[in-house]
Design a protein around this motif. Structure first.
Motif, short mmCIF file in Angstrom:
data_model
loop_
_atom_site.label_atom_id
_atom_site.label_comp_id
_atom_site.label_asym_id
_atom_site.label_seq_id
_atom_site.Cartn_x
_atom_site.Cartn_y
_atom_site.Cartn_z
N TYR A 55 -12.95 1.12 16.83
CA TYR A 55 -12.07 1.89 17.70
C TYR A 55 -12.73 3.21 18.13
CZ TYR A 55 -8.27 -1.31 16.44
OH TYR A 55 -7.48 -2.42 16.26
N MET A 56 -13.49 3.81 17.23
CA MET A 56 -14.14 5.07 17.60
C MET A 56 -15.27 4.85 18.60
SD MET A 56 -12.32 7.39 16.38
CE MET A 56 -13.31 8.86 16.62
N ASN A 64 -4.92 3.23 10.12
CA ASN A 64 -6.11 3.12 9.25
C ASN A 64 -6.33 1.69 8.77
OD1 ASN A 64 -3.89 3.06 7.44
ND2 ASN A 64 -5.17 3.81 5.78
N THR A 118 -14.29 12.61 11.35
CA THR A 118 -15.75 12.48 11.20
C THR A 118 -16.42 13.80 10.84
OG1 THR A 118 -16.13 12.90 13.57
CG2 THR A 118 -15.81 10.61 12.91
N PRO A 141 -8.53 8.63 17.54
CA PRO A 141 -8.72 7.57 18.55
C PRO A 141 -8.00 7.85 19.86
CG PRO A 141 -7.03 6.91 17.00
CD PRO A 141 -7.53 8.25 16.53
N TYR A 169 -9.77 8.66 10.69
CA TYR A 169 -10.68 8.77 11.84
C TYR A 169 -11.48 10.07 11.85
CZ TYR A 169 -8.28 4.67 13.55
OH TYR A 169 -7.77 3.39 13.66
N TYR A 228 -3.65 9.92 11.09
CA TYR A 228 -4.96 9.59 11.66
C TYR A 228 -6.13 10.12 10.84
CZ TYR A 228 -1.97 8.36 15.54
OH TYR A 228 -0.98 7.79 16.30
N ILE A 257 -12.43 0.82 11.93
CA ILE A 257 -12.24 2.17 12.47
C ILE A 257 -13.42 2.55 13.36
CG2 ILE A 257 -12.19 4.62 11.83
CD1 ILE A 257 -10.46 3.69 9.39
#
Length: 420
Positions: free
Chosen positions: A333-334, A267, A240, A358, A238, A235, A330
């Motif tokens: 989904y976030m 991804n 940040t 996620p 994702y 993951y 991505i």
């Protein structure tokens, strides 16, 4: 007549001599997501007019991005011509894909991983389950708890986990590293020294992660104790926050103690396409033996390689167009993750994750177990999630929701939950 009787007797004796792998018999029940599927199927059959929204299994819902689709079409056309046809893939995977992985997943982040240390496969689940084969059956494993079930189940099948206690939901020979709200979901070093340490960050199922500095401590611990870390980075796309490592090889000394497993499923949306890879550095030596050499031997013996068409699709993930398109996917989904996290928080739930992963990990109401909350949510809101206890004993009292649904379904599911 006598010959016939003798042959029949011998056949009966042979049947009695054949023994199964008794370790499979130790596995409690069916695989977690198979159990969920059976429960949901039974509910929909009994309630055919109810629209069920699935936020349980971490399966993507958005289509493959245009750059990937174009690469697959081109590869199919190549397979239709004798001059450009491809048969079996090289054991490690095609160089065109491995070079992209090495350059853009590792070298761009300052990691000195080379393409011949990368083994292309059909996905992280396969590699997560198979990597244990190169270790002795006497090795002691440590797992974060809660944890992706494949890590423990595959070691049970290999005979490493001892006996299962249904009351505690623990295996006698497994070292558990609890990750709960009490320790901010950060695993602590165990009192007993393990041989193999499974770490997954960003974490499945909790959606939480640890800082690069904390990961460095685990690398130092493994090197000091001669342990090997199996690091699941499925993951990483994702992430940040800047203080979270995308690869364990960003940590000093990791190439001497860690295997890293990656996936294209989350991804790049390849859950129905199947592609992943495992990195085994040549510097990783235990007992004077190269783990790279062992995995290469295992890989070459038991695997014929991911299809050419799929590996070309994987190559497109690293193109300029592919990277931009997947960045947008991505983000989609976030956005779902933010909707779930903010909506649950507003409804009074205690919520974790959803920032670097996620997945959203929520505390169930005090009087409810994980499975009781699953049943209640399915019956009253027609929403499917995943009971935390299915991921290990420290998951009891928690519940996982995934952000991989459509935006519309995600909003609808939250509206239903908030109305309870």
């Amino acid at each position: 007549m006598c010959l016939t009787v003798k042959l029949r007797c011998r056949n009966e004796e042979d049947k009695q001599l054949v023994q199964i792998n008794e370790n499979y018999q130790k596995l409690p029940g069916s695989y977690l997501f198979s159990t969920i599927a059976k429960k949901v199927a039974a509910f929909t059959q009994a309630n055919p007019k109810q629209e069920v929204i699935r936020l349980g299994i971490g399966d993507v819902t958005q289509p493959l991005v245009p750059a990937v689709v174009a690469a697959m079409h081109k590869a199919v056309d190549e397979m239709a011509q004798a001059a450009t046809f491809h048969g079996y893939a090289p054991d490690l995977g095609y160089a065109f894909l491995r070079s992209e992985i090495a350059a853009k997943d590792y070298q761009e982040r300052g990691c000195s991983i080379q393409e011949d240390e990368i083994f292309v496969s059909d996905g992280a689940k396969s590699d997560s389950g198979n990597i244990q084969e190169i270790f002795s059956s006497h090795c002691k494993i440590a797992v974060t708890d809660p944890v992706y079930p494949v890590y423990v189940d595959s070691n049970v099948m290999a005979g490493r986990c001892g006996e299962y206690d249904s009351q505690s939901q623990m295996w006698s020979d497994v070292i558990y590293l609890p990750c709960t709200r009490e320790n901010a979901f950060v695993p602590q070093f165990p009192k007993e020294t393990p041989d193999i340490i499974y770490l997954c960050f960003p974490n499945n199922p909790t959606g939480t992660t640890i800082t690069k500095d904390k990961l460095q401590e685990w690398v130092d611990y493994a090197n000091a104790n001669g342990a090997v870390i199996i690091y699941d980075a499925a993951y990483e796309a994702y992430i940040t926050e800047p203080d979270v490592a995308h690869s364990i090889y960003e940590c000093e000394g990791a190439a001497e103690c860690a295997v890293e497993i990656r996936s294209f499923s989350k991804n790049a949306g390849f859950t129905g396409v199947r592609l992943g890879f495992t990195v085994v550095p040549k510097a990783l030596i235990r007992g004077g033996v190269s783990l790279h050499a062992l995995w290469a031997r295992r890989h070459g013996t038991k695997y014929n390689g991911a299809p050419y068409i799929i590996q070309r699709a994987g190559e497109a993930v690293y193109s300029k167009e592919g990277r931009q398109q997947l960045k947008e996917q991505i983000a989609y989904y976030m956005r779902n993750a933010a909707v779930i996290k903010e909506g649950l928080s507003a409804a009074g739930y205690e919520v974790y994750g959803g920032v670097n992963a996620p997945y959203i990990w929520l505390k169930t109401p005090e009087t409810m177990s994980s499975w009781e909350f699953f049943d209640d949510l399915l019956a009253r809101a027609n929403v499917v999630g995943t009971p935390g206890s299915g991921f290990g004993p420290s998951g009891e009292g928690y519940f996982r929701l995934t952000a991989f649904g459509s935006y519309e379904n995600t909003k609808a599911a939250l509206a239903r939950i908030q109305a309870l």
